[in-house]
Write an enzyme that holds these catalytic residues in place. Structure first.
Site, PDB file in Angstrom:
ATOM      1  N   GLY A 225       0.782  -1.229   0.000  1.00 58.92           N
ATOM      2  CA  GLY A 225       0.000   0.000   0.000  1.00 58.92           C
ATOM      3  C   GLY A 225       0.812   1.276   0.000  1.00 58.92           C
ATOM      4  O   GLY A 225       0.403   2.277  -0.577  1.00 58.92           O
ATOM      5  N   GLU A 226       1.978   1.260   0.632  1.00 57.78           N
ATOM      6  CA  GLU A 226       2.759   2.484   0.777  1.00 57.78           C
ATOM      7  C   GLU A 226       4.041   2.515  -0.059  1.00 57.78           C
ATOM      8  O   GLU A 226       4.303   3.513  -0.741  1.00 57.78           O
ATOM      9  CB  GLU A 226       3.091   2.694   2.261  1.00 57.78           C
ATOM     10  CG  GLU A 226       1.854   2.907   3.113  1.00 57.78           C
ATOM     11  CD  GLU A 226       2.125   2.755   4.598  1.00 57.78           C
ATOM     12  OE1 GLU A 226       1.836   3.704   5.343  1.00 57.78           O
ATOM     13  OE2 GLU A 226       2.626   1.688   5.009  1.00 57.78           O
ATOM     14  N   PRO A 227       4.869   1.460  -0.042  1.00 55.45           N
ATOM     15  CA  PRO A 227       6.148   1.530  -0.763  1.00 55.45           C
ATOM     16  C   PRO A 227       6.048   1.843  -2.253  1.00 55.45           C
ATOM     17  O   PRO A 227       6.908   2.563  -2.782  1.00 55.45           O
ATOM     18  CB  PRO A 227       6.751   0.133  -0.524  1.00 55.45           C
ATOM     19  CG  PRO A 227       6.144  -0.327   0.755  1.00 55.45           C
ATOM     20  CD  PRO A 227       4.750   0.204   0.737  1.00 55.45           C
TER      21      PRO A 227
END
Length: 295
Positions: A225-227
């Site tokens: 979701g973030e990287p």
């Protein structure tokens, strides 16, 4: 944090309970219902963050299912001897009649080392820059991303795409101007530009790479979701390469030294105004003078 949390938790429950191997186990996914967590349904929970919520929740669900399967196994074997075959609904009904405990709870807290791993990904982007306006259009992007052993490739694919588009906003669009008091002066999307449908490139190819088992990662899964947001730097780098080429061409038109074409800093975010200025065509009149001079 909890990307596709309910979907992944339902899958984990259906898979964990299917290990009892009754007829109709393949339909368990439709029977699983996830409710909103609160202090009535869940007294104590772990932390949410670092893109570990889905993995930790699925592991807790898996551990609970193991407890239930262990309780039901003896009854299931007895009923199979009597009936030959056994459906899931029949097993649960007989377990209820026999007062088998059909509830289980588990508090799972991942080890601190479970989130200490590297996320691998690569992105290549092709852009087109309008030198007169500074508008940058992404023509194509190809991404490959390592999700470990993905709990749900469809969910992770959407997270990778969404994070990447959000990253374009960070690297190319979302400027937050401040006044002398340090207050942000952008008060809406008229002055603060966020990614829109037009931001999504015309060709967008994403491939998920499933790496092998890892004993310290929760269910061998990796955050999605973030990287991937950082992969949007490929658009920024491609824009800089386009600006370098434009500066070289303008230098050749004007007879200037081309060696300084690559010496500049492209700010983040690289907004239209920034791209236009760095390209060297800060006015239409300047562009016309150069083009007329080449004829």
């Amino acid at each position: 944090m909890g990307q596709g949390l309910w979907t992944k938790a339902k899958q984990a429950a259906a898979y964990g309970l299917s290990l009892i191997k009754c007829d109709g186990s393949e339909e368990l996914l439709d029977k699983v219902r996830v409710i909103q967590a609160d202090t009535l349904s869940l007294i104590q929970g772990g932390f949410t963050g670092g893109s570990t919520t889905s993995e930790s929740s699925c592991e807790a669900v898996r551990l609970c299912c193991n407890v239930l399967v262990e309780r039901l196994t003896a009854l299931k074997e007895k009923l199979v001897e009597q009936m030959g075959s056994l459906r899931w609904e029949t097993l649960i009904l007989q377990a209820y009649v026999a007062s088998v405990d059909l509830s289980a709870s588990t508090l799972f807290l991942p080890d601190s080392t479970s989130s200490q791993y590297l996320n691998y990904g690569a992105a290549v982007s092709e852009v087109q820059v309008n030198l007169l306006t500074g508008e940058t259009t992404t023509l194509r992007t190809d991404i490959i991303y390592d999700s470990g052993q993905s709990l749900n490739p469809a969910v992770d694919l959407g997270q990778i795409e969404g994070a990447y588009v959000q990253g374009i906003g960070f690297f190319m669009l979302e400027e937050y101007p401040t006044n002398s008091d340090g207050l942000v002066t952008a008060n809406g999307t008229w002055s603060y530009k966020i990614p829109t449908m037009d931001t999504i490139r015309k060709q967008f190819n994403v491939e998920i790479l499933n790496s092998g088992h890892h004993q310290k990662r929760v269910l061998s899964s990796k955050a999605s979701g973030e990287p991937p947001l950082t992969l949007a730097v490929s658009v920024h780098c491609a824009t800089r390469a386009a600006i370098v080429e434009a500066r070289r061409q303008l230098a050749s038109w004007s007879g200037f030294d081309k060696s300084n074409s690559e010496i500049f800093q492209l700010e983040v975010p690289a907004t239209m105004a920034v791209v236009k200025e760095r390209s060297g065509l800060d006015s239409v009149e300047k562009f016309l003078r150069w083009t007329m001079g080449t004829k």
